[in-house]
Design an enzyme around this catalytic site. Structure first.
Site, PDB file in Angstrom:
ATOM      1  N   THR A 158       0.778  -1.078  -0.180  1.00  0.00           N
ATOM      2  CA  THR A 158      -0.139   0.115  -0.007  1.00  0.00           C
ATOM      3  C   THR A 158       0.717   1.368  -0.050  1.00  0.00           C
ATOM      4  OG1 THR A 158      -1.767  -1.228   1.384  1.00  0.00           O
ATOM      5  CG2 THR A 158      -2.028   1.166   1.144  1.00  0.00           C
ATOM      6  N   ILE A 200       2.049  -0.161   6.988  1.00  0.00           N
ATOM      7  CA  ILE A 200       2.847  -1.254   6.982  1.00  0.00           C
ATOM      8  C   ILE A 200       3.094  -2.020   8.215  1.00  0.00           C
ATOM      9  CG2 ILE A 200       4.824  -2.283   6.055  1.00  0.00           C
ATOM     10  CD1 ILE A 200       3.221  -1.130   3.831  1.00  0.00           C
ATOM     11  N   GLU A 208      -2.876 -15.114   2.596  1.00  0.00           N
ATOM     12  CA  GLU A 208      -3.057 -13.915   3.542  1.00  0.00           C
ATOM     13  C   GLU A 208      -4.530 -13.794   3.641  1.00  0.00           C
ATOM     14  OE1 GLU A 208      -2.286  -9.146   3.552  1.00  0.00           O
ATOM     15  OE2 GLU A 208      -1.316 -10.266   2.091  1.00  0.00           O
ATOM     16  N   ARG A 230     -24.246 -10.825  34.848  1.00  0.00           N
ATOM     17  CA  ARG A 230     -24.972  -9.386  34.859  1.00  0.00           C
ATOM     18  C   ARG A 230     -26.546  -9.589  34.845  1.00  0.00           C
ATOM     19  NH1 ARG A 230     -24.358  -4.044  36.531  1.00  0.00           N
ATOM     20  NH2 ARG A 230     -25.474  -2.858  35.075  1.00  0.00           N
ATOM     21  N   GLY A 259     -23.344  -0.241  28.596  1.00  0.00           N
ATOM     22  CA  GLY A 259     -22.532   0.667  29.040  1.00  0.00           C
ATOM     23  C   GLY A 259     -21.105   0.284  29.346  1.00  0.00           C
TER      24      GLY A 259
END
Length: 382
Positions: free
Chosen positions: A129, A160, A245, A271, A343
């Site tokens: 790139t 990179i 990749e 929770r 939150g």
């Protein structure tokens, strides 16, 4: 559904790598996140324990086993340990840098570079790139012009991975600026080459411990002996190696989604709201069920892609499909998981918040997901 992808030797490797992460990475990960880079010693420690260059022949100190399942194990364990950014440099080195050296390098280059790439003394990076060029590799402007027994490299690269730590940069450059993809070559620039400089370490919204940098090449004289493969054949090498990749990104994405779901399940059971665990509400159960189902389906597909890759049968289109769909899945999952945390999910002390910001880049690097769809669409004749 029982997974049949891994064999006993992979599970032994997994246990060993998990111990390595618990000792060498997990205690330091948050410090490295704040520093914006991992120490070079992480690579040498990984090399000492046999976690670099698994596919490198034993003659050069590697594992001597061409089996992407070992890379997959590393991806899964990095995500399960919650140290995504700290582990990415190791994965890039194994999945991409070393792979290009193996695939395109000469016997002399193998002898010169692979032993130290296996020990972690040489850290690799690949530079495609540029500031004005992303997925369109034919538009690369960095040049490598032949001058006697050297190439003179000029240009710049950006975004990179391993850019600060790297010792060997595989630079995608034009050896014939009059051509597009047929003028591309792969030139290995070494840390010691005069005129090669690193710019700033780039600040990102996520993946903080993984160093990302700008690289500059100002009349860098590189020996012709550092040309990987044949001159002008770079695009073909990229086409051949990019599926691995992209498969790596897919495996990381599925593993990251699985890790996010696991931490959210634990939170949903503990929770409470209105006197009951939040996971007991139908909306929460449905969200968790959907994520579990999609991860199960993605895992089944990606496992088959890994086997196809090992057999040399994974197509560019299949790798593109795996990359875009799994990275999209990862982003959907971490977003839903953060929502279930309420939150607290927005607080940086909760791992789900880091998973959320780390996920976004998966849809960008390795070729944007829009480019992946273009690759698939063209294969369909449309």
């Amino acid at each position: 559904m029982k997974r049949t992808l891994f064999e006993d030797e992979h599970e032994m490797f997994r246990e060993s790598f998990r111990r390595f992460l618990d000792k060498e990475v997990v205690p330091h990960h948050l410090d490295w996140e704040r520093a914006g880079i991992v120490p070079r010693e992480l690579f040498t420690a990984a090399g000492t324990h046999g976690f670099l260059g698994m596919a490198v022949p034993a003659a050069y100190g590697g594992g001597g086993v061409t089996d992407f399942r070992y890379n997959y194990v590393i991806h899964e364990e990095v995500q399960a340990a919650g140290v995504n950014a700290s582990g990415l440099g190791l994965s890039l080195h194994n999945d991409t840098g070393v792979q290009y050296l193996l695939d395109c390098g000469s016997a002399e280059q193998h002898q010169r570079w692979l032993p130290k790439a296996v020990t972690g003394e040489l850290i690799t990076a690949i530079a495609m790139t540029e500031p004005g060029t992303g997925s369109d590799l034919g538009a690369v402007r960095t040049t490598a012009i032949r001058d006697g027994d050297s190439y003179i490299v000029n240009g710049s690269k950006t975004f990179i991975t391993n850019g600060i730590n790297t010792d060997l940069v595989i630079v995608v450059a034009k050896t014939d600026p009059s051509k597009r993809t047929s003028g591309l070559s792969l030139i290995v620039v070494e840390r010691s080459h005069e005129g090669f400089t690193r710019g700033r370490r780039l600040e990102k919204i996520g993946m903080h411990a993984q160093d990302t940098a700008e690289l500059f090449f100002d009349n860098v004289r590189v020996p012709v002996a550092n040309l990987l493969g044949a001159e002008g054949a770079g695009f073909g090498y990229l086409t051949r190696n990019l599926p691995q990749e992209r498969l790596a990104i897919a495996t990381i994405s599925v593993a990251a989604a699985r890790a996010a779901l696991a931490m959210t399940l634990g939170y949903a059971k503990e929770r409470k709201a209105f006197g009951a665990p939040i996971g007991s509400f139908q909306n929460s159960r449905f969200a968790l069920a959907e994520m579990h189902s999609e991860i199960l389906i993605a895992t089944t597909f990606v496992d088959q892609c890994v086997l196809a890759h090992n057999a040399g049968e994974l197509s560019a289109e299949e790798a593109a499909a795996a990359k875009w769909w799994c990275s999209d899945l990862q982003n959907r999952v971490v977003d839903s998981c953060l929502q279930l945390h309420g939150g607290y999910g927005y607080m940086t002390e909760y791992p789900i918040s880091r998973a959320f910001v780390d996920a976004r880049v998966q849809r960008i690097y390795g070729g944007t997901n829009e480019i992946m769809k273009e690759i698939i669409g063209r294969s369909l004749g449309v």
